[in-house]
Write an enzyme that holds these catalytic residues in place. Structure first.
Site, PDB file in Angstrom:
ATOM      1  N   ASP A  34      78.638 112.977  30.720  1.00 18.25           N
ATOM      2  CA  ASP A  34      79.795 113.612  32.548  1.00 18.25           C
ATOM      3  C   ASP A  34      77.690 112.634  32.929  1.00 18.25           C
ATOM      4  O   ASP A  34      77.334 112.708  33.649  1.00 18.25           O
ATOM      5  CB  ASP A  34      79.906 114.342  32.798  1.00 18.25           C
ATOM      6  CG  ASP A  34      80.302 113.893  33.209  1.00 18.25           C
ATOM      7  OD1 ASP A  34      82.083 114.775  33.431  1.00 18.25           O
ATOM      8  OD2 ASP A  34      80.845 113.831  34.475  1.00 18.25           O
ATOM      9  N   GLY A  39      83.168 115.090  37.593  1.00 19.35           N
ATOM     10  CA  GLY A  39      82.829 116.702  36.374  1.00 19.35           C
ATOM     11  C   GLY A  39      81.726 117.329  37.402  1.00 19.35           C
ATOM     12  O   GLY A  39      81.766 116.996  39.027  1.00 19.35           O
ATOM     13  N   ALA A  77      87.021 107.792  33.101  1.00 15.19           N
ATOM     14  CA  ALA A  77      88.104 107.668  33.496  1.00 15.19           C
ATOM     15  C   ALA A  77      87.769 107.415  35.345  1.00 15.19           C
ATOM     16  O   ALA A  77      88.267 108.846  35.475  1.00 15.19           O
ATOM     17  CB  ALA A  77      89.179 106.991  32.415  1.00 15.19           C
ATOM     18  N   SER A 119      97.612 107.493  28.906  1.00 17.12           N
ATOM     19  CA  SER A 119      98.522 108.470  30.081  1.00 17.12           C
ATOM     20  C   SER A 119      99.733 107.754  29.878  1.00 17.12           C
ATOM     21  O   SER A 119     100.112 106.484  29.323  1.00 17.12           O
ATOM     22  CB  SER A 119      98.045 107.365  31.055  1.00 17.12           C
ATOM     23  OG  SER A 119      98.931 108.092  32.093  1.00 17.12           O
ATOM     24  N   TYR A 143      95.938 101.276  37.154  1.00 19.43           N
ATOM     25  CA  TYR A 143      95.277 102.569  36.103  1.00 19.43           C
ATOM     26  C   TYR A 143      96.454 102.996  34.840  1.00 19.43           C
ATOM     27  O   TYR A 143      95.574 102.335  34.052  1.00 19.43           O
ATOM     28  CB  TYR A 143      95.530 103.856  37.333  1.00 19.43           C
ATOM     29  CG  TYR A 143      95.319 105.097  36.489  1.00 19.43           C
ATOM     30  CD1 TYR A 143      93.983 105.569  35.593  1.00 19.43           C
ATOM     31  CD2 TYR A 143      96.781 105.433  35.633  1.00 19.43           C
ATOM     32  CE1 TYR A 143      94.496 105.831  34.783  1.00 19.43           C
ATOM     33  CE2 TYR A 143      96.284 106.752  34.983  1.00 19.43           C
ATOM     34  CZ  TYR A 143      95.068 106.736  34.555  1.00 19.43           C
ATOM     35  OH  TYR A 143      95.354 108.316  33.561  1.00 19.43           O
ATOM     36  N   LYS A 147      94.733 101.553  30.928  1.00 20.92           N
ATOM     37  CA  LYS A 147      94.379 102.808  29.957  1.00 20.92           C
ATOM     38  C   LYS A 147      95.890 102.063  28.804  1.00 20.92           C
ATOM     39  O   LYS A 147      94.916 102.052  27.679  1.00 20.92           O
ATOM     40  CB  LYS A 147      95.537 103.486  30.267  1.00 20.92           C
ATOM     41  CG  LYS A 147      94.935 104.791  31.124  1.00 20.92           C
ATOM     42  CD  LYS A 147      93.237 105.541  31.046  1.00 20.92           C
ATOM     43  CE  LYS A 147      92.970 106.482  31.104  1.00 20.92           C
ATOM     44  NZ  LYS A 147      91.543 106.995  30.786  1.00 20.92           N
ATOM     45  N   HIS A 191      96.994 115.932  43.219  1.00 21.14           N
ATOM     46  CA  HIS A 191      97.665 116.289  42.099  1.00 21.14           C
ATOM     47  C   HIS A 191      98.355 117.594  43.008  1.00 21.14           C
ATOM     48  O   HIS A 191      98.296 118.560  43.917  1.00 21.14           O
ATOM     49  CB  HIS A 191      97.540 117.281  41.225  1.00 21.14           C
ATOM     50  CG  HIS A 191      97.129 116.139  40.499  1.00 21.14           C
ATOM     51  ND1 HIS A 191      95.132 115.996  40.127  1.00 21.14           N
ATOM     52  CD2 HIS A 191      96.863 114.639  39.810  1.00 21.14           C
ATOM     53  CE1 HIS A 191      95.166 115.183  38.890  1.00 21.14           C
ATOM     54  NE2 HIS A 191      96.142 114.275  39.262  1.00 21.14           N
ATOM     55  N   GLY A 286     105.567 103.453  44.226  1.00 27.99           N
ATOM     56  CA  GLY A 286     104.955 103.576  42.807  1.00 27.99           C
ATOM     57  C   GLY A 286     105.406 105.056  42.095  1.00 27.99           C
ATOM     58  O   GLY A 286     104.783 104.265  40.804  1.00 27.99           O
ATOM     59  N   ASP A 287     105.873 105.743  43.017  1.00 26.69           N
ATOM     60  CA  ASP A 287     106.115 106.711  41.930  1.00 26.69           C
ATOM     61  C   ASP A 287     108.386 107.188  41.237  1.00 26.69           C
ATOM     62  O   ASP A 287     108.470 106.486  41.670  1.00 26.69           O
ATOM     63  CB  ASP A 287     106.925 108.107  42.763  1.00 26.69           C
ATOM     64  CG  ASP A 287     105.827 109.039  43.265  1.00 26.69           C
ATOM     65  OD1 ASP A 287     104.802 108.359  42.429  1.00 26.69           O
ATOM     66  OD2 ASP A 287     105.622 109.689  44.251  1.00 26.69           O
TER      67      ASP A 287
HETATM   68  N1  UFG Z   1     103.850 114.966  44.656  1.00 30.50           N
HETATM   69  C1  UFG Z   1     104.885 115.529  46.093  1.00 30.50           C
HETATM   70  N2  UFG Z   1     103.521 115.812  47.117  1.00 30.50           N
HETATM   71  C2  UFG Z   1     102.201 115.614  47.359  1.00 30.50           C
HETATM   72  C3  UFG Z   1     101.750 115.474  45.389  1.00 30.50           C
HETATM   73  C4  UFG Z   1     102.926 115.044  44.893  1.00 30.50           C
HETATM   74  O1  UFG Z   1     105.983 115.362  46.479  1.00 30.50           O
HETATM   75  O2  UFG Z   1     102.134 116.557  47.938  1.00 30.50           O
HETATM   76  C5  UFG Z   1     105.128 114.650  43.950  1.00 30.50           C
HETATM   77  C6  UFG Z   1     104.740 112.868  43.537  1.00 30.50           C
HETATM   78  O3  UFG Z   1     105.626 112.324  44.055  1.00 30.50           O
HETATM   79  C7  UFG Z   1     105.105 112.999  42.017  1.00 30.50           C
HETATM   80  C8  UFG Z   1     104.758 114.621  42.005  1.00 30.50           C
HETATM   81  O4  UFG Z   1     104.589 115.695  42.503  1.00 30.50           O
HETATM   82  O5  UFG Z   1     106.920 113.209  41.917  1.00 30.50           O
HETATM   83  C9  UFG Z   1     103.539 114.827  40.538  1.00 30.50           C
HETATM   84  O6  UFG Z   1     102.549 113.902  41.640  1.00 30.50           O
HETATM   85  P1  UFG Z   1     101.499 113.741  41.243  1.00 30.50           P
HETATM   86  O7  UFG Z   1     100.740 113.102  42.184  1.00 30.50           O
HETATM   87  O8  UFG Z   1     100.808 115.705  40.507  1.00 30.50           O
HETATM   88  O9  UFG Z   1     101.026 113.556  40.042  1.00 30.50           O
HETATM   89  P2  UFG Z   1     101.552 112.064  39.294  1.00 30.50           P
HETATM   90  O10 UFG Z   1     102.957 112.092  38.387  1.00 30.50           O
HETATM   91  O11 UFG Z   1     101.918 110.880  40.348  1.00 30.50           O
HETATM   92  O12 UFG Z   1     100.627 111.280  38.306  1.00 30.50           O
HETATM   93  C10 UFG Z   1     100.402 111.841  37.241  1.00 30.50           C
HETATM   94  C11 UFG Z   1      98.982 111.562  36.890  1.00 30.50           C
HETATM   95  C12 UFG Z   1      98.262 110.421  36.780  1.00 30.50           C
HETATM   96  C13 UFG Z   1      98.835 109.382  35.586  1.00 30.50           C
HETATM   97  C14 UFG Z   1     100.405 109.791  36.668  1.00 30.50           C
HETATM   98  C15 UFG Z   1     101.596 109.039  35.090  1.00 30.50           C
HETATM   99  O13 UFG Z   1      97.947 112.089  37.909  1.00 30.50           O
HETATM  100  O14 UFG Z   1      97.110 110.633  36.463  1.00 30.50           O
HETATM  101  O15 UFG Z   1     100.422 111.590  35.995  1.00 30.50           O
HETATM  102  O16 UFG Z   1     102.591 108.788  36.172  1.00 30.50           O
HETATM  103  F1  UFG Z   1      98.853 108.286  36.037  1.00 30.50           F
END
Ligand code: UFG
Length: 330
Positions: A34, A39, A77, A119, A143, A147, A191, A286-287
């Protein structure tokens, strides 16, 4: 799991360290490489730690030789979707170029078994849910693209060499070691679950919910939250599967349950007994509206099924970890 040594690249990270714990619990020997960019040395507590890059071919050769290793799990990664949109070069360099160097080294050193962190981001915006492995992969960010390229490289290396792989397509990794030894520490944290818990602790003023107008039951985005201990277990099973002669394959790792952002907040309020201030904001670019897995292929191939299916229990494990972090000042 037999008593073999396994090279775990990125084994000091969040999912990597939980996997090392599982390997050592089952009698295997995790050897960690690592570069500690994401990490933590305290998380590499289940075997030796080598500090260096996955793309450092000479160093990887030295470790493989020293421990007589023929099985590799590759976690290392860059994994921030947002950052990949502003700095795609970093993602192609680390997730593609370095991985290719690593694969060449593995082939030259006689590695036979390779487990890869893929992913659900490789699917992009799916046409239907739950998502099956045979559905189209059309990433919508660099990203996810890196992958997908990783999966494609593995496909061709396995076709052309005596080499097999399992690509594990994670949905939303979350939760922490129930023993509180290791857990998620990201900087910056993006997250949802740790952010919600930081709001519960008063470390953040509020949690902003990104989007309330999705075509979902309560209007907030839906994800499949899979506990990191379940992910760790799947990696060990995937390795056993290859060692037993299983064919190369790609598997979704999720619970199969879609949970909305609002449901996560409600659960965190129940678990912590705290208020948790919420601000409702616009969608995050992008969500996708909803991503959840059909995990039946992993069950069939590995006999694997998520054990952590109750969101309250998942969040409780993350809440316990937040208390450990405070005590250990992590
Ligand atoms: N969210 C909020 N507020 C925040 C953070 C997140 O509403 O402050 C929402 C996001 O919009 C999403 C959900 O919570 O709808 C989960 O968000 P995360 O950022 O926790 O996770 P993601 O789904 O965006 O991303 C995760 C992994 C990525 C991976 C992706 C695949 O972290 O590595 O899933 O969709 F690529």
């Amino acid at each position: 799991m037999d008593s073999r040594s396994v090279l775990v690249i990125g084994g000091a990270g969040y999912i990597g360290s939980h996997t090392c714990k599982r390997i050592s619990q089952l009698g295997g020997k995790p050897v960690v490489l690592d570069n500690l960019s994401m990490g933590h040395d305290w998380a590499a507590m289940y075997g030796p730690l080598y500090v260096g890059d996955a793309g450092d071919s000479a160093y990887v050769k030295q470790i493989l030789d020293e421990h007589d290793i023929d099985s590799v799990i590759h976690f290392a990664a860059c994994a921030y979707v947002g950052e990949s949109m502003t700095n795609p070069g970093k993602y192609f360099r680390n997730n593609v170029t370095a991985m290719q160097t690593l694969l060449d080294r593995c082939i030259e050193s006689g590695v036979k078994n390779f487990i890869f962190s893929s992913s659900c981001a490789t699917y992009g915006v799916p046409n239907e849910t739950p998502i099956r492995e045979d559905m189209p992969q059309k990433p919508i960010n660099p990203y996810g693209e890196t992958k997908l390229i990783g999966e494609q490289m593995l496909h061709w290396y396995s076709q052309c060499h005596d080499f097999n792989y399992v690509a594990l397509r994670y949905f939303n990794a979350c939760g922490d070691d129930p023993d509180g030894e290791i857990g998620e520490v990201h900087d910056p944290e993006t997250h949802l679950i740790p952010i919600v818990l930081q709001a519960a602790l008063g470390k953040r003023e509020y949690i902003e919910v990104f989007g309330t107008d999705y075509p979902t039951e309560d209007g907030t985005a839906v994800r499949d939250y899979i506990h990191v201990s379940d992910l760790a277990d799947a990696h060990v099973r995937a390795l056993d599967y290859l060692v037993a002669g299983g064919e190369s394959t790609k598997l979704n790792l999720g619970t199969g349950n879609g949970i909305s952002v609002q449901q996560v907040v409600d659960s965190a309020r129940r678990v912590t007994g705290r208020e948790i201030p919420v601000k409702y904001g616009p969608r995050r670019a992008g969500d996708p509206p909803a991503l959840y897995a059909d995990p039946s292929k992993a069950k069939e191939a590995l006999g694997w099924e998520a054990q952590w299916t109750d969101i309250d229990k998942i969040i409780e494990s993350a809440w316990n970890w937040e208390q450990v972090r405070i005590k250990r000042d992590l």
